[in-house]
Design an enzyme around this catalytic site. Structure first.
Site, mmCIF file in Angstrom:
data_model
loop_
_atom_site.group_PDB
_atom_site.id
_atom_site.type_symbol
_atom_site.label_atom_id
_atom_site.label_comp_id
_atom_site.label_asym_id
_atom_site.label_seq_id
_atom_site.Cartn_x
_atom_site.Cartn_y
_atom_site.Cartn_z
ATOM 1 N N TYR A 136 -12.346 -2.259 -3.367
ATOM 2 C CA TYR A 136 -12.854 -2.241 -1.997
ATOM 3 C C TYR A 136 -14.384 -2.128 -1.958
ATOM 4 O O TYR A 136 -14.953 -1.720 -0.944
ATOM 5 C CB TYR A 136 -12.208 -1.094 -1.208
ATOM 6 C CG TYR A 136 -10.801 -1.417 -0.714
ATOM 7 C CD1 TYR A 136 -10.526 -2.589 -0.004
ATOM 8 C CD2 TYR A 136 -9.741 -0.539 -0.937
ATOM 9 C CE1 TYR A 136 -9.253 -2.885 0.461
ATOM 10 C CE2 TYR A 136 -8.453 -0.828 -0.476
ATOM 11 C CZ TYR A 136 -8.214 -2.002 0.224
ATOM 12 O OH TYR A 136 -6.950 -2.282 0.687
ATOM 13 N N LYS A 188 0.834 -1.206 0.000
ATOM 14 C CA LYS A 188 0.000 0.000 0.000
ATOM 15 C C LYS A 188 0.876 1.266 0.000
ATOM 16 O O LYS A 188 2.092 1.189 0.206
ATOM 17 C CB LYS A 188 -0.933 -0.047 1.215
ATOM 18 C CG LYS A 188 -1.973 -1.172 1.143
ATOM 19 C CD LYS A 188 -2.870 -1.139 2.379
ATOM 20 C CE LYS A 188 -3.947 -2.214 2.326
ATOM 21 N NZ LYS A 188 -4.808 -2.170 3.545
ATOM 22 N N GLU A 225 -9.728 -10.103 -8.003
ATOM 23 C CA GLU A 225 -8.739 -9.038 -7.806
ATOM 24 C C GLU A 225 -7.592 -9.141 -8.817
ATOM 25 O O GLU A 225 -7.123 -8.128 -9.336
ATOM 26 C CB GLU A 225 -8.204 -9.090 -6.362
ATOM 27 C CG GLU A 225 -9.274 -8.688 -5.344
ATOM 28 C CD GLU A 225 -8.843 -8.874 -3.898
ATOM 29 O OE1 GLU A 225 -7.688 -9.278 -3.643
ATOM 30 O OE2 GLU A 225 -9.676 -8.607 -3.005
ATOM 31 N N ASN A 280 -1.900 -0.043 7.390
ATOM 32 C CA ASN A 280 -1.440 -1.409 7.679
ATOM 33 C C ASN A 280 -0.634 -2.052 6.551
ATOM 34 O O ASN A 280 -0.480 -3.269 6.476
ATOM 35 C CB ASN A 280 -2.605 -2.284 8.143
ATOM 36 C CG ASN A 280 -3.679 -2.432 7.084
ATOM 37 O OD1 ASN A 280 -3.536 -1.932 5.964
ATOM 38 N ND2 ASN A 280 -4.744 -3.133 7.420
ATOM 39 N N HIS A 289 -1.992 -5.438 1.404
ATOM 40 C CA HIS A 289 -3.262 -6.115 1.116
ATOM 41 C C HIS A 289 -2.976 -7.528 0.638
ATOM 42 O O HIS A 289 -1.986 -7.758 -0.059
ATOM 43 C CB HIS A 289 -4.038 -5.377 0.020
ATOM 44 C CG HIS A 289 -5.198 -6.168 -0.523
ATOM 45 N ND1 HIS A 289 -6.438 -6.191 0.095
ATOM 46 C CD2 HIS A 289 -5.298 -7.009 -1.594
ATOM 47 C CE1 HIS A 289 -7.243 -6.996 -0.592
ATOM 48 N NE2 HIS A 289 -6.585 -7.512 -1.618
HETATM 49 P P1 IDP Z 1 -7.742 -6.881 5.340
HETATM 50 O O1 IDP Z 1 -6.921 -5.844 4.617
HETATM 51 O O2 IDP Z 1 -6.988 -7.475 6.485
HETATM 52 O O3 IDP Z 1 -8.330 -7.917 4.423
HETATM 53 P P2 IDP Z 1 -10.422 -5.743 5.485
HETATM 54 O O4 IDP Z 1 -11.391 -5.994 6.588
HETATM 55 O O5 IDP Z 1 -10.684 -6.378 4.156
HETATM 56 O O6 IDP Z 1 -8.971 -6.113 6.030
HETATM 57 O O7 IDP Z 1 -10.339 -4.164 5.299
HETATM 58 C C1 IDP Z 1 -9.686 -3.606 4.183
HETATM 59 C C2 IDP Z 1 -8.826 -2.475 4.638
HETATM 60 O O8 IDP Z 1 -9.639 -1.428 5.123
HETATM 61 C C3 IDP Z 1 -7.883 -2.795 5.791
HETATM 62 O O9 IDP Z 1 -6.674 -3.414 5.394
HETATM 63 C C4 IDP Z 1 -7.624 -1.407 6.356
HETATM 64 O O10 IDP Z 1 -6.660 -0.705 5.558
HETATM 65 C C5 IDP Z 1 -8.971 -0.752 6.172
HETATM 66 N N1 IDP Z 1 -9.810 -0.857 7.360
HETATM 67 C C6 IDP Z 1 -10.532 -1.918 7.768
HETATM 68 N N2 IDP Z 1 -11.174 -1.671 8.915
HETATM 69 C C7 IDP Z 1 -10.854 -0.391 9.222
HETATM 70 C C8 IDP Z 1 -11.215 0.467 10.306
HETATM 71 O O11 IDP Z 1 -11.958 0.119 11.223
HETATM 72 N N3 IDP Z 1 -10.673 1.736 10.290
HETATM 73 C C9 IDP Z 1 -9.836 2.166 9.296
HETATM 74 N N4 IDP Z 1 -9.473 1.384 8.268
HETATM 75 C C10 IDP Z 1 -9.977 0.121 8.231
HETATM 76 MG MG MG Z 2 -9.749 -7.746 2.925
#
Ligand code: IDP
Ligand code: MG
Length: 151
Positions: free
Chosen positions: A51, A11, A128, A114, A117
């Site tokens: 997304y 990212k 994807e 984080n 992805h």
């Molecule tokens: P993942 O990346 O571990 O699969 P997902 O639940 O698919 O997690 O969420 C996609 C992305 O959305 C996350 O990696 C993170 O960057 C962002 N995200 C998810 N939940 C939150 C939140 O509660 N606050 C801010 N960003 C979030």
């Molecule tokens: Mg995800």
């Protein structure tokens, strides 16, 4: 056991922090094989598609802004159970609770930054990969080390 393919994204925070090599290295050292890789700037349109499942959630707007804010490195990885192996190498979504030894657990502190992805299921991996790569951008090849990585 057949091979799986999965999509990963370093990212914008990963690229900006100079962690592209570190993140790529962890997947490569794990034993996964890169079959596609490129640097790109994700458009808002592509981010909305990628997304789409999170549309309507409170963090959606910020998430699209984050992923489109600066270039990313996208790649397709191949291996046995590649989807699960990638997810476990990344660590849980919130870096605060991601175990040490994972990318997020070692290198990140916040859910909205984080770093990486990874597709979460075979169905989503196929969708994807198709969103980010043309078939001719993926390269199939033999790797001599595979017999030392997989039985
Ligand atoms: P993942 O990346 O571990 O699969 P997902 O639940 O698919 O997690 O969420 C996609 C992305 O959305 C996350 O990696 C993170 O960057 C962002 N995200 C998810 N939940 C939150 C939140 O509660 N606050 C801010 N960003 C979030
Ligand atoms: Mg995800």
């Amino acid at each position: 056991m057949s091979l799986e393919r999965t999509l990963i994204i370093v990212k914008p925070d990963g690229v900006q922090r100079g962690l592209t090599g570190e993140i790529i290295k962890r997947f490569e050292q794990r034993g996964l094989k890169f079959v596609g890789m490129k640097l790109m700037h994700i458009s808002t349109e592509l981010a909305n598609k990628h997304y789409g499942i999170h549309q309507g959630k409170p963090f959606f707007e910020g998430l699209v802004k984050y992923i489109t804010s600066s270039p990313v490195v996208v790649a397709v990885l191949e291996g046995k159970k590649a989807i699960e192996v990638v997810r476990n190498t990344m660590g849980s979504t919130n870096p605060v609770s991601a175990p040490l030894g994972t990318i997020r657990g070692d290198l990140a502190v916040e859910i909205g930054r984080n770093l990486v992805h990874g597709s979460d299921s075979p169905e989503n991996a196929a969708i994807e990969i198709n969103l980010f790569f043309k078939p001719e951008e993926l390269v199939s090849y033999e790797r001599d080390t595979d017999k030392w990585i997989m039985e």
